[in-house]
Design a protein around this motif. Structure first.
Motif, PDB file in Angstrom:
ATOM      1  N   TRP A 114       0.835  -1.208   0.000  1.00  0.00           N
ATOM      2  CA  TRP A 114       0.000   0.000   0.000  1.00  0.00           C
ATOM      3  C   TRP A 114       0.870   1.258   0.000  1.00  0.00           C
ATOM      4  O   TRP A 114       0.621   2.193  -0.761  1.00  0.00           O
ATOM      5  CB  TRP A 114      -0.917  -0.029   1.224  1.00  0.00           C
ATOM      6  N   LEU A 115       1.913   1.278   0.834  1.00  0.00           N
ATOM      7  CA  LEU A 115       2.801   2.434   0.896  1.00  0.00           C
ATOM      8  C   LEU A 115       3.525   2.649  -0.428  1.00  0.00           C
ATOM      9  O   LEU A 115       3.646   3.790  -0.914  1.00  0.00           O
ATOM     10  CB  LEU A 115       3.818   2.251   2.017  1.00  0.00           C
ATOM     11  N   LEU A 116       4.011   1.562  -1.030  1.00  0.00           N
ATOM     12  CA  LEU A 116       4.691   1.682  -2.317  1.00  0.00           C
ATOM     13  C   LEU A 116       3.756   2.269  -3.370  1.00  0.00           C
ATOM     14  O   LEU A 116       4.161   3.115  -4.184  1.00  0.00           O
ATOM     15  CB  LEU A 116       5.209   0.314  -2.769  1.00  0.00           C
ATOM     16  N   ASP A 117       2.505   1.851  -3.348  1.00  0.00           N
ATOM     17  CA  ASP A 117       1.537   2.380  -4.316  1.00  0.00           C
ATOM     18  C   ASP A 117       1.254   3.859  -4.064  1.00  0.00           C
ATOM     19  O   ASP A 117       1.111   4.647  -5.015  1.00  0.00           O
ATOM     20  CB  ASP A 117       0.237   1.576  -4.247  1.00  0.00           C
ATOM     21  N   LEU A 118       1.192   4.254  -2.794  1.00  0.00           N
ATOM     22  CA  LEU A 118       0.930   5.656  -2.471  1.00  0.00           C
ATOM     23  C   LEU A 118       1.969   6.583  -3.086  1.00  0.00           C
ATOM     24  O   LEU A 118       1.624   7.675  -3.573  1.00  0.00           O
ATOM     25  CB  LEU A 118       0.923   5.865  -0.950  1.00  0.00           C
ATOM     26  N   VAL A 119       3.239   6.197  -3.042  1.00  0.00           N
ATOM     27  CA  VAL A 119       4.290   7.108  -3.499  1.00  0.00           C
ATOM     28  C   VAL A 119       4.603   6.949  -4.979  1.00  0.00           C
ATOM     29  O   VAL A 119       5.272   7.806  -5.567  1.00  0.00           O
ATOM     30  CB  VAL A 119       5.571   6.927  -2.666  1.00  0.00           C
ATOM     31  N   ARG A 120       4.131   5.866  -5.595  1.00  0.00           N
ATOM     32  CA  ARG A 120       4.413   5.642  -7.013  1.00  0.00           C
ATOM     33  C   ARG A 120       3.248   6.016  -7.928  1.00  0.00           C
ATOM     34  O   ARG A 120       3.460   6.369  -9.089  1.00  0.00           O
ATOM     35  CB  ARG A 120       4.769   4.165  -7.242  1.00  0.00           C
ATOM     36  N   ASN A 121       2.048   5.911  -7.424  1.00  0.00           N
ATOM     37  CA  ASN A 121       0.852   6.086  -8.256  1.00  0.00           C
ATOM     38  C   ASN A 121       0.395   7.540  -8.223  1.00  0.00           C
ATOM     39  O   ASN A 121      -0.045   8.038  -7.185  1.00  0.00           O
ATOM     40  CB  ASN A 121      -0.255   5.157  -7.752  1.00  0.00           C
ATOM     41  N   GLU A 122       0.477   8.207  -9.352  1.00  0.00           N
ATOM     42  CA  GLU A 122       0.062   9.610  -9.449  1.00  0.00           C
ATOM     43  C   GLU A 122      -1.394   9.798  -9.056  1.00  0.00           C
ATOM     44  O   GLU A 122      -1.787  10.864  -8.569  1.00  0.00           O
ATOM     45  CB  GLU A 122       0.287  10.103 -10.883  1.00  0.00           C
ATOM     46  N   ASN A 123      -2.198   8.755  -9.212  1.00  0.00           N
ATOM     47  CA  ASN A 123      -3.624   8.869  -8.865  1.00  0.00           C
ATOM     48  C   ASN A 123      -3.845   9.051  -7.366  1.00  0.00           C
ATOM     49  O   ASN A 123      -4.924   9.497  -6.947  1.00  0.00           O
ATOM     50  CB  ASN A 123      -4.382   7.629  -9.337  1.00  0.00           C
ATOM     51  N   ASP A 124      -2.825   8.688  -6.544  1.00  0.00           N
ATOM     52  CA  ASP A 124      -2.956   8.858  -5.102  1.00  0.00           C
ATOM     53  C   ASP A 124      -2.487  10.234  -4.629  1.00  0.00           C
ATOM     54  O   ASP A 124      -2.581  10.545  -3.436  1.00  0.00           O
ATOM     55  CB  ASP A 124      -2.148   7.776  -4.367  1.00  0.00           C
ATOM     56  N   ARG A 125      -1.988  11.028  -5.544  1.00  0.00           N
ATOM     57  CA  ARG A 125      -1.406  12.311  -5.160  1.00  0.00           C
ATOM     58  C   ARG A 125      -2.404  13.205  -4.432  1.00  0.00           C
ATOM     59  O   ARG A 125      -2.070  13.832  -3.414  1.00  0.00           O
ATOM     60  CB  ARG A 125      -0.864  13.014  -6.402  1.00  0.00           C
ATOM     61  N   GLU A 126      -3.609  13.254  -4.903  1.00  0.00           N
ATOM     62  CA  GLU A 126      -4.607  14.147  -4.317  1.00  0.00           C
ATOM     63  C   GLU A 126      -4.895  13.798  -2.864  1.00  0.00           C
ATOM     64  O   GLU A 126      -5.157  14.683  -2.033  1.00  0.00           O
ATOM     65  CB  GLU A 126      -5.900  14.087  -5.143  1.00  0.00           C
ATOM     66  N   VAL A 127      -4.817  12.518  -2.544  1.00  0.00           N
ATOM     67  CA  VAL A 127      -5.069  12.074  -1.172  1.00  0.00           C
ATOM     68  C   VAL A 127      -3.845  12.282  -0.286  1.00  0.00           C
ATOM     69  O   VAL A 127      -3.956  12.719   0.860  1.00  0.00           O
ATOM     70  CB  VAL A 127      -5.500  10.590  -1.159  1.00  0.00           C
ATOM     71  N   VAL A 128      -2.655  11.986  -0.822  1.00  0.00           N
ATOM     72  CA  VAL A 128      -1.446  11.972  -0.012  1.00  0.00           C
ATOM     73  C   VAL A 128      -0.862  13.360   0.192  1.00  0.00           C
ATOM     74  O   VAL A 128      -0.423  13.713   1.300  1.00  0.00           O
ATOM     75  CB  VAL A 128      -0.389  11.042  -0.647  1.00  0.00           C
ATOM     76  N   GLU A 129      -0.829  14.160  -0.848  1.00  0.00           N
ATOM     77  CA  GLU A 129      -0.081  15.425  -0.805  1.00  0.00           C
ATOM     78  C   GLU A 129      -0.474  16.347   0.345  1.00  0.00           C
ATOM     79  O   GLU A 129       0.416  16.957   0.970  1.00  0.00           O
ATOM     80  CB  GLU A 129      -0.210  16.146  -2.142  1.00  0.00           C
ATOM     81  N   PRO A 130      -1.756  16.469   0.698  1.00  0.00           N
ATOM     82  CA  PRO A 130      -2.099  17.345   1.832  1.00  0.00           C
ATOM     83  C   PRO A 130      -1.543  16.858   3.171  1.00  0.00           C
ATOM     84  O   PRO A 130      -1.536  17.620   4.149  1.00  0.00           O
ATOM     85  CB  PRO A 130      -3.636  17.327   1.845  1.00  0.00           C
ATOM     86  N   HIS A 131      -1.084  15.612   3.219  1.00  0.00           N
ATOM     87  CA  HIS A 131      -0.620  15.028   4.480  1.00  0.00           C
ATOM     88  C   HIS A 131       0.882  14.744   4.454  1.00  0.00           C
ATOM     89  O   HIS A 131       1.370  13.893   5.216  1.00  0.00           O
ATOM     90  CB  HIS A 131      -1.414  13.761   4.778  1.00  0.00           C
ATOM     91  N   LEU A 132       1.617  15.468   3.601  1.00  0.00           N
ATOM     92  CA  LEU A 132       3.074  15.443   3.608  1.00  0.00           C
ATOM     93  C   LEU A 132       3.573  16.556   4.519  1.00  0.00           C
ATOM     94  O   LEU A 132       3.188  17.718   4.354  1.00  0.00           O
ATOM     95  CB  LEU A 132       3.632  15.627   2.200  1.00  0.00           C
ATOM     96  N   ILE A 133       4.402  16.206   5.483  1.00  0.00           N
ATOM     97  CA  ILE A 133       4.890  17.164   6.477  1.00  0.00           C
ATOM     98  C   ILE A 133       6.420  17.180   6.422  1.00  0.00           C
ATOM     99  O   ILE A 133       7.040  16.115   6.420  1.00  0.00           O
ATOM    100  CB  ILE A 133       4.435  16.768   7.894  1.00  0.00           C
ATOM    101  N   PRO A 134       7.053  18.347   6.385  1.00  0.00           N
ATOM    102  CA  PRO A 134       8.518  18.375   6.411  1.00  0.00           C
ATOM    103  C   PRO A 134       9.044  17.715   7.683  1.00  0.00           C
ATOM    104  O   PRO A 134       8.530  17.952   8.785  1.00  0.00           O
ATOM    105  CB  PRO A 134       8.858  19.874   6.386  1.00  0.00           C
ATOM    106  N   GLN A 135      10.075  16.889   7.545  1.00  0.00           N
ATOM    107  CA  GLN A 135      10.661  16.267   8.727  1.00  0.00           C
ATOM    108  C   GLN A 135      11.193  17.318   9.701  1.00  0.00           C
ATOM    109  O   GLN A 135      11.200  17.097  10.920  1.00  0.00           O
ATOM    110  CB  GLN A 135      11.786  15.300   8.326  1.00  0.00           C
ATOM    111  N   SER A 136      11.603  18.452   9.165  1.00  0.00           N
ATOM    112  CA  SER A 136      12.122  19.515  10.028  1.00  0.00           C
ATOM    113  C   SER A 136      11.050  20.110  10.933  1.00  0.00           C
ATOM    114  O   SER A 136      11.372  20.785  11.915  1.00  0.00           O
ATOM    115  CB  SER A 136      12.739  20.626   9.174  1.00  0.00           C
ATOM    116  N   ALA A 137       9.779  19.840  10.630  1.00  0.00           N
ATOM    117  CA  ALA A 137       8.679  20.426  11.409  1.00  0.00           C
ATOM    118  C   ALA A 137       8.189  19.502  12.510  1.00  0.00           C
ATOM    119  O   ALA A 137       7.353  19.908  13.325  1.00  0.00           O
ATOM    120  CB  ALA A 137       7.514  20.785  10.484  1.00  0.00           C
TER     121      ALA A 137
END
Length: 399
Positions: free
Chosen positions: A79-102
């Motif tokens: 599931w994780l591999l598909d999240l980062v490889r599949n462009e179709n998951d971008r809309e779901v994943v991108e809002p929940h990407l957080i900088p490690q520095s934060a």
């Protein structure tokens, strides 16, 4: 390949995706996956995709997830591999990407039991030559079983935690009685730690070929050691206060599936091991450690030459019927190579303090107050790329 923007040559590429526990501001800690220099906040992503078990990722440790076992671990990785490889998951994943520095990384799992082994032949040989210069460096049992001891799980801490210099009894070679005070020979040990997910049944040993059914992944370990306390106390029952004050681990747990391309054959074992330690598929991992003292590289220990495999360590740990629990951690012991700059502890690097290192222009032997030690590690994959295991850092405070 991934649709996520990430730095070139990042240790956390799209084939890695280690899991850890992070805190964002005052929010509750929860589980994330590292990708590049960002963290995927997994709970809301899983909920948005109506994934069974999304609640696992909303918790402040990995233990509930670890307890689910290998089929769930493998399905989650897919599931994780598909999240980062599949462009179709971008809309779901991108809002929940957080900088490690934060974010602030936490201890990734609640440690149940802790066992530390002594699996590097070169390290054991070095210490044997230091401690028993007139005898054979390896004791008679060393090549027949993975030597280890039970540590103290309550003093395992997350990377970044300051380490208070321990005090205890120590006896100088020319003294007739011991004294009490802060350790004067404070040391590190660069190690690889194995994280147990699936528990076992009391009275039922784990065979070597069941290793991957019980162990989820690995962390980088720094097993801090007070050598003067250890030298006075360890006969006849072994390490105690010289080891139990603190052990630091890295925040990201790299799965065995991600680490699989780094598998290498186990070095030849002579004499032959007993049947419960023998197997056709015993492997090591091609992992390189780097040890930094106050920002300067002082050692690069290789793991691939370790004598005892992780499967043998687990088999020996349970051969008497001892059970393992979710969250158990067992470590390799100090990783050292054949060259002087491949030794994984300062007692070896400075040959008992007699051969000081030059660090930032100063002569150094054991750790001083204010010193900061960082240990990093990466695996070399079959494509020649690096797969990072993260880092573990600690700074010494006066006791």
């Amino acid at each position: 390949m991934t649709w996520i923007d990430m730095p070139a040559n990042s240790p956390f590429g799209p084939d890695n995706l280690p899991l850890g526990v992070f805190r964002l501001g005052d929010e509750e800690p929860r589980v994330g996956a590292a990708i590049g220099d960002q963290v995927i906040d997994l709970a809301p992503v899983a909920s948005a995709q109506m994934m069974d078990g999304a609640q696992w990722f909303a918790r402040p440790s990995l233990n509930d997830f670890l307890a689910l076992g290998r089929p769930t671990w493998q399905a989650t990785r897919e599931w994780l591999l598909d999240l980062v490889r599949n462009e179709n998951d971008r809309e779901v994943v991108e809002p929940h990407l957080i900088p490690q520095s934060a974010v602030t990384m936490q201890l990734p799992f609640e440690v149940a039991d802790y066992v530390d082994f002594y699996a590097s032949e070169q390290h054991a040989t070095n210490l044997g030559r230091l401690f028993r210069p007139d005898s054979e460096p390896l004791l008679p049992n060393w090549k027949h079983l993975p030597v280890g001891y039970h540590g103290r799980s309550g003093t395992i801490v997350a990377s970044g935690t300051d380490i208070v210099r321990p005090s205890g009894q120590r006896k100088a070679p020319d003294a007739t009685v011991p004294s009490y005070g802060p350790s004067q020979r404070l040391d590190i040990e660069a190690e690889l730690g194995y994280v147990v997910g699936t528990p076992s049944v009391l009275g039922k040993p784990i065979p070597v070929d069941a290793f991957e059914d019980h162990v989820y992944g690995v962390v980088v370990v720094n097993d801090w050691s007070a050598r003067d306390l250890q030298a006075w106390e360890y006969v006849p029952l072994g390490p105690f206060l010289g080891k139990s004050f603190a052990t630091s681990i890295s925040p990201w747990v790299v799965s065995l599936e991600a680490l699989a391309p780094a598998k290498v054959p186990l070095p030849a074992q002579d004499p032959p091991v007993l049947p419960y330690l023998a197997g056709e598929s015993l492997v090591n991992y091609d992992i390189t450690f780097e040890v930094y003292l106050n920002g300067e590289l002082v050692s690069s220990p290789p793991y691939k030459d370790i004598y005892w495999s992780p499967a043998q360590m687990l088999a020996h740990l349970t051969v008497n019927g001892a059970s393992v629990r979710t969250g158990d951690l067992y470590a390799s012991g100090t990783v050292s190579g054949a060259q002087p700059d491949q030794r994984g502890s300062f007692i070896e690097l400075t040959w008992g303090g007699r051969e000081p290192l030059i660090v930032n222009g100063d002569k150094r032997t054991f750790l001083e107050n204010g010193d900061q030690v960082t240990i990093t590690a990466w695996a070399t994959t079959n494509t020649g790329t690096r797969l990072g295991l993260g880092e573990v850092t600690g700074r010494i405070l006066a006791g």
